[in-house]
Scaffold this active site. Structure first.
Site, short mmCIF file in Angstrom:
data_model
loop_
_atom_site.label_atom_id
_atom_site.label_comp_id
_atom_site.label_asym_id
_atom_site.label_seq_id
_atom_site.Cartn_x
_atom_site.Cartn_y
_atom_site.Cartn_z
N ASP A 1 18.87 -34.68 44.08
CA ASP A 1 19.10 -35.31 42.78
C ASP A 1 18.72 -36.78 42.95
O ASP A 1 18.65 -37.29 44.08
CB ASP A 1 20.55 -35.14 42.31
C1 BGC Z 1 20.49 -36.13 37.04
C2 BGC Z 1 19.53 -34.97 37.14
C3 BGC Z 1 18.18 -35.39 36.65
C4 BGC Z 1 17.71 -36.60 37.42
C5 BGC Z 1 16.36 -37.12 36.99
C6 BGC Z 1 19.95 -37.40 37.66
O1 BGC Z 1 20.75 -38.49 37.34
O2 BGC Z 1 21.73 -35.79 37.66
O3 BGC Z 1 20.02 -33.88 36.41
O4 BGC Z 1 17.27 -34.33 36.73
O5 BGC Z 1 18.64 -37.65 37.24
O6 BGC Z 1 16.45 -37.74 35.76
#
Ligand code: BGC
Length: 749
Positions: free
Chosen positions: A226
């Site tokens: 993530d």
């Molecule tokens: C989120 C993810 C997301 C990623 C990219 C993170 O803060 O938890 O779900 O895909 O950012 O935007």
């Protein structure tokens, strides 16, 4: 595409972290192109131009489909797959390699700010819907990223908190949804979560990322972090976390190179990660360039269909719905004019267009009266995450708006009151503190209901809310967050051109205090203990025999269904369940046939019933459809902590079939041969364990029953509870000969 051996150490390290916020690095000298990944999950969020460091710049217009809270309520994986196909097509047109979704985390706490991005409180439901989305997107040659792996069930302290979960709930509730999707659809990537699981960061946990995900489930794709979830990069690579996102500015690439040179990281571990990145790039490159432009209208039409299918009719006393276009209607509540159709945060889509409920109602019923009833806080800029709450309007304004709404309601046959949660109340990045609707919204419902009893409450919310007015209004329509065509979807359901068929994928409690995680979420000192164990969602309310406002699986229709007898047969690979369902009403409708399984004599703790299979079926009036559901053996198993493996328990399984978890129409019992489970006896094993052992059992019975221990601790053939739980290494003190113990242990080793 080059072979891994063609790459220098530095190139391999470079491949394992992002170029910028959304792109992977190219290796120009070897012809390896840079590919792009973007959010997800309910549409495409591709940032236009240069990506910024927070990922909040405007994104290119894309179709905003209903977020998972809505789509999940359709209980229809085929619909999810069609939505996935459309998202995949939009991604292909924009040359996006991977869409970052779906999210299949379990709605453990009703307060989780991101519940709108997740499907369900039940793992079979979440797995089935998540698999639909993955199949759809990947059918377009575009990858998915199944997220957030694992046990990411709250936003509070999400980058540090440890989700402390026992093995059974971890396996049976939290990992099961991921397992189902991985085994059934092989997503191209899995995104590891920010949080720790039982003390270990998900981004550097060999148990999760390698042992479970790859060795047990056979995942053959890439693990991606993530955004910013990577903790100690070297540990991550070793554990199986292949690609760090976003860019680390080269810092962690150098750490990897240094670690290999210093002999601290096996180069083979880095090779494996880099190779998986190359494989992802290769896969992405195999997709032919998308031909033709985005068919905005067609995708909007699909978004409208999905919106209609996401709506859950919670209550409809006296058949007040559907409305006739000739009825005099007053539309009340600013949500009717400024719909909230998606949640804030990384999933926020820049829609191609937005259908406004008030306009869509007027398109059907003419120039109906409208009163805003309350003032919504300004929608936050950017990705819809609000850092501060908007100031409350003056009390005089609130009163005036409410009085105008009451006046409008007085003159109408039916008052449609739109209420719900504004953006500032729920979003990625924080959890809610309560499940109440805004006080002005509640006061509005009460004031309108006092003036005109024919009230239809239309809810917009990403997570469950308390409904104190539920007994005082005849109809409640849960629209969740419906995506850009939600305005049309709502009008379609209110006026009956779509017969509602959504079902709750999460229970509606009466009070926050009733909910399973109430005393433990969000935890403290960076630990949240999943103390309710396997009793998540309806499993909790059922086990405690608690009333809920609306149960899991609930949802009404404008028609009625009747059920025939339920038949269940063991197939060797699970249970096949058949039942005839008849549409006994006047209009075509969809019934979501749900099969719940219990194991009454189980040797382990069990919830009173668990969803194991379901099917959404379209049935014409008067028609009977023979519905066949399959509860597969994999999903019937429990996690046996003493043997550290899945066990299909032998015994009688009761299958209950119904329209919700608390509206069960019939049941059948089926005997399952199951797996043999023999736990080797040790000195810590109990007399009860010894009696149950297939080889040592007869010896134990014969030797113990006749002695002094048996005289006190047994009645007939039955052990008393005290005798049953006595460890073998203590029974000598209670009159059992030491030699007998040794013989039992030898036979049970
Ligand atoms: C989120 C993810 C997301 C990623 C990219 C993170 O803060 O938890 O779900 O895909 O950012 O935007």
């Amino acid at each position: 595409m080059p072979d891994i051996s063609d790459l220098t150490l530095e190139e391999k390290a470079a491949l394992t972290s992002g170029l910028d916020f959304w792109r992977l690095k190219a290796i120009e000298r070897l012809g390896v192109p840079s590919i792009m990944v973007t959010d997800g999950p309910h549409g495409l969020r591709k940032q236009a131009g240069e990506s910024d460091h927070l990922g909040i710049n405007a994104s290119v217009p894309a179709t905003c489909f209903p977020p998972a809270v809505g789509l999940g309520s359709s209980w229809d994986p085929a619909l999810a797959a069609r939505v996935g196909e459309a998202i995949g097509r939009e991604a292909a047109i924009e040359d996006v390699a991977v869409v970052l979704g779906p999210g299949v985390n379990i709605k453990r706490s009703v307060l989780c700010g991101r519940n709108f991005e997740y499907f369900s409180e039940d793992p079979i439901h979440a797995a089935t819907m998540g698999s639909g989305v993955v199949r759809g997107i990947q059918s377009q040659g575009v990858g998915t990223s199944l997220k957030h792996f694992a046990a990411n069930n709250q936003e509070t302290d999400r980058m540090r908190v440890s989700s402390d979960v026992d093995p059974r709930p971890l396996r049976e509730i939290y990992l099961r949804a991921f397992q189902g999707v991985v085994e059934d659809t092989q997503p191209w990537t899995v995104m590891c979560a920010y949080n720790r699981v039982n003390g270990v960061y998900a981004s550097e946990d060999p148990f999760l990322l390698t042992e479970v995900l790859r060795d047990e489930w056979g995942f053959d794709g890439l693990v991606i972090s993530d955004w910013g979830a990577s903790n100690v990069r070297v540990d991550g690579v070793r554990a199986g976390m292949d690609l760090e996102m976003p860019s680390s500015g080269g810092i962690t690439d150098r750490q990897l190179v240094d670690a290999v040179r210093a002999g601290e990281l096996d180069e083979a571990d880095l090779d494996r990660a880099a190779e998986r990145v190359l494989t992802l790039i290769r896969r992405a490159n195999e997709r032919a360039a998308a031909d033709g432009a985005l068919d905005v209208d067609a995708h909007h039409a699909l978004a409208r269909e999905a919106a209609g299918r996401s709506i859950v009719l919670l209550k409809n006393e006296g058949g007040i719905l559907p409305l006739a276009p000739t009825q005099k209607v007053a539309v009340i509540g600013e949500f009717a004019e400024k719909p909230r159709y998606q949640g804030g945060g990384s999933s926020h889509i820049n829609p191609t267009r937005v259908d406004v409920p008030l306009e869509r109602i007027r398109a059907v019923a003419g120039d109906v009266a409208y009163a805003p009833g309350y003032v919504l806080p300004e929608a936050p800029e950017g990705i819809g995450m609000s850092a501060v709450k908007a100031p409350k309007p003056e009390p005089s304004v609130v009163e005036r708006l409410r009085a105008e709404a009451v006046e409008a309601a007085k003159g109408a046959d039916v008052a449609l009151v739109f209420v719900g949660l504004p953006d500032e109340d729920e979003s990625e990045g924080f959890d809610r503190e309560h499940i109440d609707l805004p006080a002005e919204h509640l006061a509005l419902v009460d004031a309108v209901a006092a003036a005109n009893p024919n009230v239809v409450v239309v809810l917009s919310n990403g997570g469950v809310v308390a409904l104190p007015f539920a007994d005082r209004v005849p109809a409640i329509v849960e629209t969740w967050l419906l995506g850009q065509a939600g305005g049309s979807g709502v009008a379609d359901v209110l006026y009956g051109s779509v017969n509602p068929s959504g079902r709750l994928a999460e229970s509606f409690p009466y009070r926050l205090e009733d909910t399973p995680a109430f005393t433990s979420a969000p935890g403290e000192n960076q630990h949240v203990r999943y103390g309710e164990g396997i009793y998540v969602g309806y499993r909790w309310y059922d086990a405690r025999r608690m009333d809920v406002a609306f149960p899991f699986g609930h949802g009404l229709s404008y028609t009625t269904f009747s059920y025939g007898d339920v038949a269940a047969t063991a197939t060797g690979d699970g249970i096949e369940i058949t039942v005839d369902v008849t549409n006994t009403g006047q209009v075509a409708g969809r019934e979501v046939v749900q099969a719940y399984v219990s194991v009454p004599g189980s040797a382990v703790e069990r919830a009173p019933r668990e969803l194991k299979a379901f099917e959404s079926v379209e049935i014409e009036p008067g028609q009977t459809v023979a519905v066949t559901l399959t509860a597969c053996a994999r999903d019937l198993r429990y996690w046996e902590t003493r043997a550290d493996r899945w066990i299909l328990e032998p015994g009688d399984y009761v299958v209950e079939v119904g329209s919700s978890s608390r509206d069960l129409h019939g049941s059948a019992t089926v005997a399952i041969a199951g797996d043999e489970l023999v736990i080797p006896l040790t000195r810590d094993s109990s007399v009860g364990d010894a009696f149950a052992h297939p080889v040592a059992g007869p010896i134990a019975r014969a030797e113990i029953a006749s002695g002094p221990f048996g005289a006190v601790m047994m009645s007939g053939d039955e052990l008393s509870p005290m005798g049953r739980d006595m460890p073998l290494n203590r029974v000598v003190s209670f009159g059992v000969d030491a030699g007998v113990v040794e013989r039992i242990l030898a036979a049970g080793a």
